[in-house]
Design a protein around this motif. Structure first.
Motif, PDB file in Angstrom:
ATOM      1  N   ALA A  86       7.809   6.174  -3.255  1.00 56.97           N
ATOM      2  CA  ALA A  86       7.418   7.536  -3.657  1.00 56.97           C
ATOM      3  C   ALA A  86       8.622   8.476  -3.609  1.00 56.97           C
ATOM      4  CB  ALA A  86       6.297   8.052  -2.759  1.00 56.97           C
ATOM      5  N   ALA A  87       9.427   8.369  -2.561  1.00 58.03           N
ATOM      6  CA  ALA A  87      10.617   9.219  -2.443  1.00 58.03           C
ATOM      7  C   ALA A  87      11.608   8.922  -3.561  1.00 58.03           C
ATOM      8  CB  ALA A  87      11.265   9.024  -1.077  1.00 58.03           C
ATOM      9  N   LEU A  88      11.820   7.653  -3.869  1.00 60.14           N
ATOM     10  CA  LEU A  88      12.745   7.280  -4.935  1.00 60.14           C
ATOM     11  C   LEU A  88      12.277   7.813  -6.284  1.00 60.14           C
ATOM     12  CD1 LEU A  88      13.565   3.622  -3.861  1.00 60.14           C
ATOM     13  CD2 LEU A  88      15.071   5.620  -3.687  1.00 60.14           C
ATOM     14  N   ARG A  89      10.980   7.729  -6.546  1.00 66.08           N
ATOM     15  CA  ARG A  89      10.444   8.285  -7.800  1.00 66.08           C
ATOM     16  C   ARG A  89      10.685   9.791  -7.857  1.00 66.08           C
ATOM     17  NH1 ARG A  89       6.168   4.421  -6.776  1.00 66.08           N
ATOM     18  NH2 ARG A  89       6.247   2.823  -8.402  1.00 66.08           N
ATOM     19  N   ALA A  90      10.430  10.471  -6.744  1.00 66.38           N
ATOM     20  CA  ALA A  90      10.622  11.926  -6.697  1.00 66.38           C
ATOM     21  C   ALA A  90      12.080  12.303  -6.903  1.00 66.38           C
ATOM     22  CB  ALA A  90      10.113  12.486  -5.369  1.00 66.38           C
ATOM     23  N   GLU A  91      12.978  11.421  -6.515  1.00 64.09           N
ATOM     24  CA  GLU A  91      14.421  11.678  -6.677  1.00 64.09           C
ATOM     25  C   GLU A  91      14.928  11.274  -8.058  1.00 64.09           C
ATOM     26  OE1 GLU A  91      15.136  10.858  -1.924  1.00 64.09           O
ATOM     27  OE2 GLU A  91      15.844   9.371  -3.366  1.00 64.09           O
ATOM     28  N   GLY A  92      14.035  10.798  -8.920  1.00 62.16           N
ATOM     29  CA  GLY A  92      14.421  10.453 -10.281  1.00 62.16           C
ATOM     30  C   GLY A  92      14.972   9.054 -10.454  1.00 62.16           C
ATOM     31  N   CYS A  93      14.810   8.206  -9.452  1.00 64.14           N
ATOM     32  CA  CYS A  93      15.294   6.829  -9.549  1.00 64.14           C
ATOM     33  C   CYS A  93      14.352   6.014 -10.432  1.00 64.14           C
ATOM     34  CB  CYS A  93      15.377   6.190  -8.163  1.00 64.14           C
ATOM     35  SG  CYS A  93      16.568   7.001  -7.086  1.00 64.14           S
ATOM     36  N   GLN A  94      14.888   4.950 -11.004  1.00 63.58           N
ATOM     37  CA  GLN A  94      14.104   4.074 -11.875  1.00 63.58           C
ATOM     38  C   GLN A  94      13.393   3.026 -11.021  1.00 63.58           C
ATOM     39  OE1 GLN A  94      16.310   2.346 -15.107  1.00 63.58           O
ATOM     40  NE2 GLN A  94      14.527   1.269 -15.907  1.00 63.58           N
ATOM     41  N   VAL A  95      12.164   3.330 -10.616  1.00 69.72           N
ATOM     42  CA  VAL A  95      11.351   2.452  -9.780  1.00 69.72           C
ATOM     43  C   VAL A  95      10.415   1.662 -10.685  1.00 69.72           C
ATOM     44  CG1 VAL A  95       9.626   2.377  -7.938  1.00 69.72           C
ATOM     45  CG2 VAL A  95      11.464   4.077  -7.858  1.00 69.72           C
ATOM     46  N   LEU A  96      10.352   0.363 -10.490  1.00 66.18           N
ATOM     47  CA  LEU A  96       9.434  -0.468 -11.272  1.00 66.18           C
ATOM     48  C   LEU A  96       8.014  -0.270 -10.738  1.00 66.18           C
ATOM     49  CD1 LEU A  96      11.577  -3.711 -11.647  1.00 66.18           C
ATOM     50  CD2 LEU A  96      11.547  -1.659 -13.059  1.00 66.18           C
ATOM     51  N   ASP A  97       7.037  -0.318 -11.631  1.00 66.58           N
ATOM     52  CA  ASP A  97       5.649  -0.046 -11.257  1.00 66.58           C
ATOM     53  C   ASP A  97       5.045  -1.135 -10.371  1.00 66.58           C
ATOM     54  OD1 ASP A  97       5.541   2.367 -12.598  1.00 66.58           O
ATOM     55  OD2 ASP A  97       4.937   1.427 -14.488  1.00 66.58           O
ATOM     56  N   LYS A  98       5.493  -2.351 -10.510  1.00 71.91           N
ATOM     57  CA  LYS A  98       4.896  -3.481  -9.801  1.00 71.91           C
ATOM     58  C   LYS A  98       5.182  -3.430  -8.297  1.00 71.91           C
ATOM     59  CE  LYS A  98       5.074  -8.523  -9.811  1.00 71.91           C
ATOM     60  NZ  LYS A  98       5.670  -9.689 -10.465  1.00 71.91           N
ATOM     61  N   VAL A  99       4.148  -3.655  -7.482  1.00 76.40           N
ATOM     62  CA  VAL A  99       4.278  -3.822  -6.031  1.00 76.40           C
ATOM     63  C   VAL A  99       3.473  -5.058  -5.664  1.00 76.40           C
ATOM     64  CG1 VAL A  99       3.704  -2.861  -3.767  1.00 76.40           C
ATOM     65  CG2 VAL A  99       4.594  -1.365  -5.549  1.00 76.40           C
ATOM     66  N   GLU A 100       4.047  -5.920  -4.843  1.00 80.34           N
ATOM     67  CA  GLU A 100       3.344  -7.123  -4.395  1.00 80.34           C
ATOM     68  C   GLU A 100       3.126  -7.048  -2.895  1.00 80.34           C
ATOM     69  OE1 GLU A 100       5.334 -10.718  -5.552  1.00 80.34           O
ATOM     70  OE2 GLU A 100       5.199 -10.244  -7.693  1.00 80.34           O
ATOM     71  N   GLU A 101       1.941  -7.454  -2.457  1.00 81.77           N
ATOM     72  CA  GLU A 101       1.628  -7.517  -1.032  1.00 81.77           C
ATOM     73  C   GLU A 101       1.056  -8.896  -0.743  1.00 81.77           C
ATOM     74  OE1 GLU A 101      -0.388  -4.150   0.650  1.00 81.77           O
ATOM     75  OE2 GLU A 101       0.563  -2.762  -0.770  1.00 81.77           O
ATOM     76  N   SER A 102       1.591  -9.565   0.282  1.00 81.48           N
ATOM     77  CA  SER A 102       1.146 -10.909   0.642  1.00 81.48           C
ATOM     78  C   SER A 102       1.390 -11.126   2.125  1.00 81.48           C
ATOM     79  CB  SER A 102       1.919 -11.956  -0.171  1.00 81.48           C
ATOM     80  OG  SER A 102       3.268 -12.042   0.286  1.00 81.48           O
ATOM     81  N   GLU A 103       1.142 -12.336   2.588  1.00 81.96           N
ATOM     82  CA  GLU A 103       1.406 -12.659   3.990  1.00 81.96           C
ATOM     83  C   GLU A 103       2.892 -12.560   4.323  1.00 81.96           C
ATOM     84  OE1 GLU A 103       1.301 -16.706   1.838  1.00 81.96           O
ATOM     85  OE2 GLU A 103       0.284 -14.774   1.662  1.00 81.96           O
ATOM     86  N   TYR A 104       3.756 -12.510   3.313  1.00 83.68           N
ATOM     87  CA  TYR A 104       5.203 -12.393   3.520  1.00 83.68           C
ATOM     88  C   TYR A 104       5.657 -10.943   3.626  1.00 83.68           C
ATOM     89  CZ  TYR A 104       4.816 -17.206   2.073  1.00 83.68           C
ATOM     90  OH  TYR A 104       4.433 -18.526   1.975  1.00 83.68           O
ATOM     91  N   GLY A 105       4.753 -10.012   3.368  1.00 83.68           N
ATOM     92  CA  GLY A 105       5.081  -8.604   3.442  1.00 83.68           C
ATOM     93  C   GLY A 105       4.813  -7.895   2.130  1.00 83.68           C
ATOM     94  N   LYS A 106       5.409  -6.726   1.988  1.00 84.87           N
ATOM     95  CA  LYS A 106       5.250  -5.892   0.799  1.00 84.87           C
ATOM     96  C   LYS A 106       6.580  -5.837   0.057  1.00 84.87           C
ATOM     97  CE  LYS A 106       1.989  -2.985   3.298  1.00 84.87           C
ATOM     98  NZ  LYS A 106       1.716  -1.632   3.808  1.00 84.87           N
ATOM     99  N   PHE A 107       6.512  -5.932  -1.269  1.00 88.76           N
ATOM    100  CA  PHE A 107       7.713  -5.966  -2.098  1.00 88.76           C
ATOM    101  C   PHE A 107       7.613  -4.940  -3.222  1.00 88.76           C
ATOM    102  CE2 PHE A 107       7.148 -10.104  -0.237  1.00 88.76           C
ATOM    103  CZ  PHE A 107       8.415 -10.488   0.141  1.00 88.76           C
ATOM    104  N   GLY A 108       8.712  -4.225  -3.451  1.00 85.91           N
ATOM    105  CA  GLY A 108       8.823  -3.301  -4.567  1.00 85.91           C
ATOM    106  C   GLY A 108      10.241  -3.380  -5.112  1.00 85.91           C
ATOM    107  N   TRP A 109      10.479  -2.773  -6.275  1.00 86.91           N
ATOM    108  CA  TRP A 109      11.780  -2.899  -6.915  1.00 86.91           C
ATOM    109  C   TRP A 109      12.241  -1.577  -7.517  1.00 86.91           C
ATOM    110  CZ3 TRP A 109       7.760  -6.244  -7.010  1.00 86.91           C
ATOM    111  CH2 TRP A 109       7.992  -7.516  -6.462  1.00 86.91           C
TER     112      TRP A 109
END
Length: 127
Positions: A86-109
């Motif tokens: 959320a902070a990166l989006r607010a700062e104008g960074c190019q954040v990919l929409d996909k987020v993955e959550e699994s037993e290995y943790g949470k991943f975003g790009w």
């Protein structure tokens, strides 16, 4: 004898190393030292728990690094994935929409200013 014990560093070329280091400092909170790099110490990140750094070669035709065309991707541990995205989006960074959550943790790009895809990983509690 153990020969390799973890990742000792990640090194890559940049068109403008100082500007790119400033972006990483501003948007990802990396404590870039005067010499131009960052030293991550596990004890600083998780003194009471365990931690892992993963090294994995991918097949040369993988789409996992897309939309980046770079032949590498860096994975950074984070404490609050959704808050950081959320902070990166607010700062104008190019954040990919996909987020993955699994037993290995949470991943975003996110893509840095030179188009390199960065994986942000919030490990499961205690890891």
């Amino acid at each position: 004898m153990r020969r390799v014990t973890g990742i000792g560093g990640i090194f890559f070329k940049a068109r403008d190393p100082q500007a790119l280091a400033a972006w990483y400092r501003t948007h990802l909170g990396l404590a870039v030292d005067d010499w131009g790099g960052v030293a991550f110490r596990w004890a600083d990140d998780n003194p009471a728990g365990a931690g892992t750094t993963i090294w994995t070669p991918f097949k040369d035709d993988t789409a996992y690094f897309a939309p980046s065309t770079a032949p590498f991707m860096v994975n950074f541990r984070v404490e609050d994935l959704h808050g950081l995205l959320a902070a990166l989006r607010a700062e104008g960074c190019q954040v990919l929409d996909k987020v993955e959550e699994s037993e290995y943790g949470k991943f975003g790009w996110v893509l840095d200013p030179e188009g390199n895809k960065l994986e942000l990983w919030q490990p499961p509690p205690g890891q």
